[in-house]
Design a protein around this motif. Structure first.
Motif, short mmCIF file in Angstrom:
data_model
loop_
_atom_site.label_atom_id
_atom_site.label_comp_id
_atom_site.label_asym_id
_atom_site.label_seq_id
_atom_site.Cartn_x
_atom_site.Cartn_y
_atom_site.Cartn_z
N GLY A 111 5.56 10.99 -37.86
CA GLY A 111 5.73 10.92 -36.41
C GLY A 111 4.77 11.77 -35.60
O GLY A 111 4.82 11.78 -34.38
N ALA A 112 3.87 12.51 -36.28
CA ALA A 112 2.92 13.37 -35.56
C ALA A 112 1.91 12.52 -34.80
O ALA A 112 1.53 11.43 -35.23
N THR A 113 1.47 13.03 -33.64
CA THR A 113 0.56 12.27 -32.78
C THR A 113 -0.63 13.13 -32.37
O THR A 113 -0.61 14.35 -32.47
N PHE A 114 -1.68 12.44 -31.88
CA PHE A 114 -2.86 13.14 -31.38
C PHE A 114 -3.32 12.49 -30.08
O PHE A 114 -2.99 11.34 -29.79
N ASP A 115 -4.07 13.28 -29.31
CA ASP A 115 -4.71 12.79 -28.10
C ASP A 115 -6.22 12.99 -28.26
O ASP A 115 -6.65 13.98 -28.85
N LEU A 116 -6.99 12.07 -27.74
CA LEU A 116 -8.45 12.18 -27.74
C LEU A 116 -8.89 11.98 -26.30
O LEU A 116 -8.60 10.94 -25.71
N ASN A 117 -9.52 13.00 -25.74
CA ASN A 117 -9.94 12.96 -24.34
C ASN A 117 -11.43 13.18 -24.22
O ASN A 117 -12.04 13.87 -25.03
N VAL A 118 -12.02 12.62 -23.18
CA VAL A 118 -13.38 12.96 -22.77
C VAL A 118 -13.24 13.52 -21.37
O VAL A 118 -12.85 12.81 -20.44
N GLY A 119 -13.52 14.84 -21.25
CA GLY A 119 -13.25 15.50 -19.98
C GLY A 119 -11.76 15.39 -19.70
O GLY A 119 -10.92 15.68 -20.55
N SER A 120 -11.41 14.91 -18.52
CA SER A 120 -10.00 14.74 -18.16
C SER A 120 -9.51 13.32 -18.40
O SER A 120 -8.37 13.00 -18.08
N THR A 121 -10.34 12.47 -18.98
CA THR A 121 -9.97 11.07 -19.22
C THR A 121 -9.36 10.90 -20.60
O THR A 121 -10.00 11.22 -21.61
N ALA A 122 -8.14 10.39 -20.65
CA ALA A 122 -7.48 10.12 -21.93
C ALA A 122 -8.05 8.83 -22.52
O ALA A 122 -7.99 7.78 -21.90
N ILE A 123 -8.61 8.95 -23.72
CA ILE A 123 -9.14 7.78 -24.42
C ILE A 123 -8.09 7.25 -25.39
O ILE A 123 -7.82 6.05 -25.43
N VAL A 124 -7.48 8.13 -26.18
CA VAL A 124 -6.34 7.78 -27.03
C VAL A 124 -5.22 8.73 -26.64
O VAL A 124 -5.39 9.94 -26.63
N ASN A 125 -4.07 8.17 -26.30
CA ASN A 125 -2.91 8.97 -25.91
C ASN A 125 -1.79 8.69 -26.89
O ASN A 125 -1.37 7.54 -27.04
N GLU A 126 -1.33 9.71 -27.58
CA GLU A 126 -0.24 9.60 -28.54
C GLU A 126 -0.58 8.66 -29.70
O GLU A 126 0.24 7.84 -30.12
N GLY A 127 -1.79 8.79 -30.23
CA GLY A 127 -2.15 8.04 -31.44
C GLY A 127 -1.41 8.59 -32.64
O GLY A 127 -1.16 9.79 -32.71
N ALA A 128 -1.05 7.76 -33.58
CA ALA A 128 -0.28 8.19 -34.75
C ALA A 128 -1.18 8.88 -35.76
O ALA A 128 -2.13 8.28 -36.25
N LEU A 129 -0.89 10.15 -36.06
CA LEU A 129 -1.64 10.89 -37.08
C LEU A 129 -1.25 10.49 -38.48
O LEU A 129 -2.01 10.67 -39.42
N ASP A 130 -0.04 9.96 -38.65
CA ASP A 130 0.46 9.66 -39.99
C ASP A 130 0.23 8.20 -40.37
O ASP A 130 0.91 7.67 -41.23
N SER A 131 -0.75 7.55 -39.74
CA SER A 131 -1.07 6.17 -40.12
C SER A 131 -2.49 6.15 -40.66
O SER A 131 -3.45 6.14 -39.91
N SER A 132 -2.60 6.19 -41.95
CA SER A 132 -3.89 6.29 -42.62
C SER A 132 -4.77 5.08 -42.32
O SER A 132 -4.30 3.95 -42.30
#
Length: 129
Positions: A60-81
């Motif tokens: 259930g762990a998640t990650f965010d990937l941002n460029v500056g203040s822009t969210a590119i990936v919001n709440e992506g699943a870390l546990d999905s290989s």
């Protein structure tokens, strides 16, 4: 009226290269404000984000990937290989690429993030036929 033939327009025929960043991070690198892994230039389009889970994250762990203040990936699943997300984010201003924990942090795991992007104002010097 016939379509205008743009095949001879040099601007349309200039090739652009695809840039790929590969970032190996552990769960501690994602903590708090995350890790700045690159500075993407203005005039870039992110075309794909790939996550490879090298060692297991918490369920259930998640990650965010941002460029500056822009969210590119919001709440992506870390546990999905080996998950891939096609993004198509147009970065007119560019900025720092930051990978960090989402709402549910992981206390385990190592990850490889692959970010593919095109700089549309930068050409390779080659032309298509």
């Amino acid at each position: 009226m016939a379509a205008v033939d743009g095949r001879l327009n040099a601007k349309f025929r200039q090739k652009r290269g695809v840039s790929v960043g590969v970032y190996d991070l552990g769960y501690a690198d994602l903590a708090t404000d995350g890790t700045i892994v690159a500075a993407l230039p203005a005039g870039s389009i992110i075309t794909k984000v790939v996550l490879i889970e090298k060692t297991a994250a918490n369920a259930g762990a998640t990650f965010d990937l941002n460029v500056g203040s822009t969210a590119i990936v919001n709440e992506g699943a870390l546990d999905s290989s080996n998950s891939a997300t096609v993004i198509l984010a147009d970065l007119t201003t560019g900025g720092n690429l930051v990978i960090k924990n989402g709402a549910t942090a992981s206390s385990a795991g190592t990850f490889r993030f692959i970010v593919e992007y095109v700089e549309y104002n930068k050409t390779t010097g080659e032309y298509t036929n």
